[in-house]
Design an enzyme around this catalytic site. Sequence first.
Site, short mmCIF file in Angstrom:
data_model
loop_
_atom_site.label_atom_id
_atom_site.label_comp_id
_atom_site.label_asym_id
_atom_site.label_seq_id
_atom_site.Cartn_x
_atom_site.Cartn_y
_atom_site.Cartn_z
N ASP A 96 0.81 -1.23 0.00
CA ASP A 96 0.00 0.00 0.00
C ASP A 96 0.84 1.27 0.00
O ASP A 96 0.40 2.30 -0.51
CB ASP A 96 -0.95 0.02 1.21
CG ASP A 96 -0.21 0.30 2.51
OD1 ASP A 96 0.67 -0.51 2.88
OD2 ASP A 96 -0.50 1.33 3.15
N ASP A 125 5.90 0.27 3.06
CA ASP A 125 6.21 -0.97 3.77
C ASP A 125 5.90 -2.16 2.87
O ASP A 125 5.65 -2.01 1.68
CB ASP A 125 5.45 -1.03 5.11
CG ASP A 125 3.94 -0.86 4.92
OD1 ASP A 125 3.45 -1.06 3.78
OD2 ASP A 125 3.25 -0.52 5.89
N TYR A 184 -5.17 0.44 9.26
CA TYR A 184 -6.37 0.56 8.44
C TYR A 184 -7.58 0.00 9.16
O TYR A 184 -8.34 -0.77 8.61
CB TYR A 184 -6.14 -0.11 7.08
CG TYR A 184 -5.09 0.61 6.26
CD1 TYR A 184 -5.38 1.84 5.67
CD2 TYR A 184 -3.81 0.10 6.12
CE1 TYR A 184 -4.42 2.54 4.94
CE2 TYR A 184 -2.84 0.79 5.39
CZ TYR A 184 -3.15 2.00 4.81
OH TYR A 184 -2.19 2.69 4.09
N GLU A 243 5.95 9.65 2.81
CA GLU A 243 5.58 8.31 2.34
C GLU A 243 4.55 8.40 1.22
O GLU A 243 3.53 9.06 1.35
CB GLU A 243 5.01 7.49 3.50
CG GLU A 243 4.79 6.03 3.14
CD GLU A 243 4.45 5.16 4.35
OE1 GLU A 243 4.63 3.93 4.25
OE2 GLU A 243 4.02 5.71 5.39
#
Length: 491
Positions: A75, A78, A229, A469
């Site tokens: 996603d 990571d 999430y 990120e």
Amino acid sequence: MAPPNFRAYSIILILLFVNSGSAHNYQEALSKAILFFEGQRSGFLPQDQRQNWRANSGLGDGWTYNVDLTGGYYDAGDNIKFGFPMAFTTTMLSWSVIEFGDMMPPNEHRNALVAIRWATDYLLKTVSQPNRIFVQVGDPISDHNCWERPEDMDTSRTVYAVDAPNPASDVAGETAAALAAASMAFRSSDPAYSDTLLRNAAKAFQFADTYRGAYSDNADVRSGVCPYYCDFDGYQDELLWGAAWLRRATQDENFLNYIQSNGKTLGAEDNINEFGWDNKHAGLNVLVSKEVLDGNVMSLESYKTSAESFLCTLIPETSSSHIEYTPGGLIYRPGGSNLQHATSIAFLELVYANYLSRTSQTINCGNIYVNAQTLRQHAKKQVDYILGDNPMRMSYMVGYSNKYPQHIHHRGSSLPSIKDHPQFIACKEGSIYFNSSNPNPNVLVGAIVGGPGEDDVYEDDRADFRKSEPTTYINAPFVGILAYFVANPNP
């Protein structure tokens, strides 16, 4: 009073400055926004892989359940495959193609479909077993404790599944939306695959609707999905969102009845001015408004009212304006990864502008009327800000323009490529690269980072993940936006 020639020279300079801000190469940006997804791929990479510093990873995913769960996307920076944001990313990539695909150069249209299919092939695997949905692969605690390339992963690839009657309305509802939207994107080029997607979308929706509740309330998966999430905003919006996409893909009256009769009980009239991986309200209202604007389905008028109420809040000149902006003009919401809000909201503006212009309608925002052109110009300001028209004079898309983030929070990008450094780099051995002041050795072309703070300042710090990120769900709506501006650079 200045002499005439001086005044003319001044006007020319002003015009040059104004025009210099809008001279973006939207086609280049579109190509790169799609290319980004190849850097996020998990699984066995194809021969035509273009982000060629990446290699195969996660090839054993699913083995603990004796099922193939390879493929899909990481996603962000990571090495986890989180099903909830991956499904939303897929929905938005598909919506980009549905709404703006005919504006894409043919090769980029093909590349966008390839990006969608990399996700949908995986999502089909997540709903391949009856009364079960796989919602995540990878233990985030052990993953986040390491800084290592996906190709070297030796952390636990825990599989998180939800079995009926435990609920997963949010992930299953978003998966239904993703597969239904993708079925429309593939309808002309691959009708057989489109049918497969649609059939599985209906199956995922049935799971979502039959076993109602949030997946992160399930103790078996909560430790893996939270706090990353979790479902923070409830599962009801995903039920309506999934049903709305199935209605759009099938034109089935049953799904129309569902969004008509369940709207109030599932909170459709809650004016929540947000749109992203966890909260679908604003997107749902825009999507359903098409039925009212194009098809005159007046029983859905409340969705259109909510959509227009949301759009009015975005325009600073209206009496209902209350969205926050940075001094440089960027939509800003606290909490990090801010550019996800800018790209998803600008996308909704362009979609609604399309619906308005087809019917020559405007939005009554109290003190002013807002038309399609106003929405498009507002969206363009967000796009141009991201591409470099901002106080930092920096593109927030990696690899676009001469100045862009060099130290993004992304494992694969920041560690030497396995092609250049084939030796294994263990969990903690990657820390020297994380802490290095050197630019990332692998350019993740097309990645859009979280973006600057509320003061328009960006420090380009790998450790500041909220700003540095990239995520798939920042890029996905940007694909559709850029496609529009390729065809209409000056709305």
